[in-house]
Scaffold this active site. Structure first.
Site, PDB file in Angstrom:
ATOM      1  N   ASP A  38       0.830  -1.207   0.000  1.00 39.36           N
ATOM      2  CA  ASP A  38       0.000   0.000   0.000  1.00 39.36           C
ATOM      3  C   ASP A  38       0.863   1.255   0.000  1.00 39.36           C
ATOM      4  OD1 ASP A  38       0.931  -0.409   2.573  1.00 39.36           O
ATOM      5  OD2 ASP A  38      -1.042  -0.756   3.452  1.00 39.36           O
ATOM      6  N   ASN A  72      -7.240  -2.552  14.234  1.00 32.21           N
ATOM      7  CA  ASN A  72      -8.640  -2.905  13.990  1.00 32.21           C
ATOM      8  C   ASN A  72      -8.794  -4.144  13.104  1.00 32.21           C
ATOM      9  OD1 ASN A  72      -7.856  -1.949  11.521  1.00 32.21           O
ATOM     10  ND2 ASN A  72      -9.270  -0.220  11.455  1.00 32.21           N
ATOM     11  N   HIS A 112      -7.198  -4.659  10.223  1.00 32.21           N
ATOM     12  CA  HIS A 112      -6.996  -4.461   8.783  1.00 32.21           C
ATOM     13  C   HIS A 112      -5.709  -5.136   8.304  1.00 32.21           C
ATOM     14  CE1 HIS A 112      -4.800  -0.309   9.360  1.00 32.21           C
ATOM     15  NE2 HIS A 112      -3.904  -1.222   9.098  1.00 32.21           N
ATOM     16  N   GLU A 150      -9.747  -1.856   5.337  1.00 31.45           N
ATOM     17  CA  GLU A 150     -10.340  -1.503   6.627  1.00 31.45           C
ATOM     18  C   GLU A 150     -11.623  -2.303   6.868  1.00 31.45           C
ATOM     19  OE1 GLU A 150      -8.644   0.214   8.571  1.00 31.45           O
ATOM     20  OE2 GLU A 150      -8.132   2.215   7.868  1.00 31.45           O
TER      21      GLU A 150
HETATM   22  C1  GLP Z   1      -0.468   0.328   8.534  1.00 32.90           C
HETATM   23  C2  GLP Z   1      -0.185  -0.480   7.278  1.00 32.90           C
HETATM   24  C3  GLP Z   1      -0.390  -1.955   7.487  1.00 32.90           C
HETATM   25  C4  GLP Z   1       0.267  -2.374   8.781  1.00 32.90           C
HETATM   26  C5  GLP Z   1      -0.401  -1.669   9.928  1.00 32.90           C
HETATM   27  C6  GLP Z   1       0.143  -2.078  11.283  1.00 32.90           C
HETATM   28  O1  GLP Z   1      -1.726   0.878   8.620  1.00 32.90           O
HETATM   29  N1  GLP Z   1      -0.964  -0.078   6.156  1.00 32.90           N
HETATM   30  O2  GLP Z   1       0.135  -2.674   6.381  1.00 32.90           O
HETATM   31  O3  GLP Z   1       0.190  -3.765   8.938  1.00 32.90           O
HETATM   32  O4  GLP Z   1      -0.225  -0.292   9.760  1.00 32.90           O
HETATM   33  O5  GLP Z   1       1.145  -1.199  11.715  1.00 32.90           O
HETATM   34  P1  GLP Z   1       2.150  -1.544  12.844  1.00 32.90           P
HETATM   35  O6  GLP Z   1       2.978  -2.661  12.323  1.00 32.90           O
HETATM   36  O7  GLP Z   1       2.956  -0.292  13.056  1.00 32.90           O
HETATM   37  O8  GLP Z   1       1.371  -1.917  14.041  1.00 32.90           O
END
Ligand code: GLP
Length: 241
Positions: free
Chosen positions: A67, A136, A138, A143
């Protein structure tokens, strides 16, 4: 689903790193699906070390990131292009032509939802998809919603994701409202999903995976339950024990 419970972040990252490194050694032209966020940082550090100290060769490796934010220049310190450059790409011998992000296909995606997916397909499909989990539930930026996109598309970020990601910006207002994200179909077509989760924030989403009974668009990561080859690596805090 293979579940590997580790003590803490360092062990989780090591186990994940060994899997990714093993794939590249066995298949030098491997296609990797890469995630951003704090979760895979230790895995990327492992790969950098394997390259610098043990000659792990990225020359023929291809990557597809999950992404990218929209309306944020590539050069912005919080863009996912910058994140990947700073945490992996600049330290290994990957060819810039082999690096892909979905926003590069954004105009094509507007015309044809399958554009990024088609590019992945032409590269031979993703061998190993690294996934973190949003608080959440995702994955990428899919989402919780009534419906989930199959192909890579433009998505609106939820307030909770913008708040969660505000820690990387100076305020929540600075967090982009939209992103382009690999779709659920894009992700689920990878041959092997490597899902990483550490810390208490991820306990709810992890418990739904461990429970294994329900797929719900309220918690997109639960769709991984349908996949034939998933490795879930969690630390004690995320596993709740
Ligand atoms: C972002 C990314 C996701 C990632 C998520 C978790 O929103 N788009 O791909 O898995 O955050 O982030 P973190 O690893 O910092 O908890």
């Amino acid at each position: 689903m293979q579940v590997i419970k580790t003590k803490e972040y360092a062990e989780m990252s090591h186990v994940a790193g060994v899997i990714a490194e093993g794939l590249i050694r066995q298949k030098p032209n491997a296609v990797l699906g890469l995630a951003t966020g704090s979760t895979p940082l230790g895995l990327y550090a492992h790969l950098v070390k394997a390259h610098q100290q043990n000659g792990l060769d990225f020359r023929h490796v291809t990557t597809f990131n999950l992404d990218e934010y929209l309306d944020l220049p590539k050069e912005h310190p919080q863009s996912y292009h910058t994140f990947m450059e700073e945490n992996l790409f600049q330290y290994v011998n990957i060819s810039s032509e082999h690096i892909h992000f979905p926003d590069e296909d954004y105009d094509a995606i507007e015309e044809n939802a399958e554009a990024y997916d088609a590019r992945i397909h032409r590269a031979g499909g993703i061998d190993l998809q690294v996934l973190g989990i949003g608080r959440n539930g995702h994955i990428a930026f899919n989402e919780p919603a009534e419906e989930l996109a199959f192909f890579t598309s433009r998505v609106t970020l939820t307030p909770s994701t913008r708040e969660a990601n505000a820690r990387f910006f100076s305020s929540v207002e600075e967090v982009p409202t939209h992103a382009v994200s690999s779709g659920m179909g894009t992700i689920l077509q990878a041959r092997h999903l490597l899902i990483l989760a550490n810390g208490e924030d991820k306990r709810d989403a992890v418990s739904r995976l461990l429970d294994g009974h329900t797929l719900t668009t309220d918690c997109p990561v639960t769709f991984a339950l349908m996949h034939p080859h998933v490795t879930l690596i969690v630390d004690e805090a995320a596993a709740g024990c």
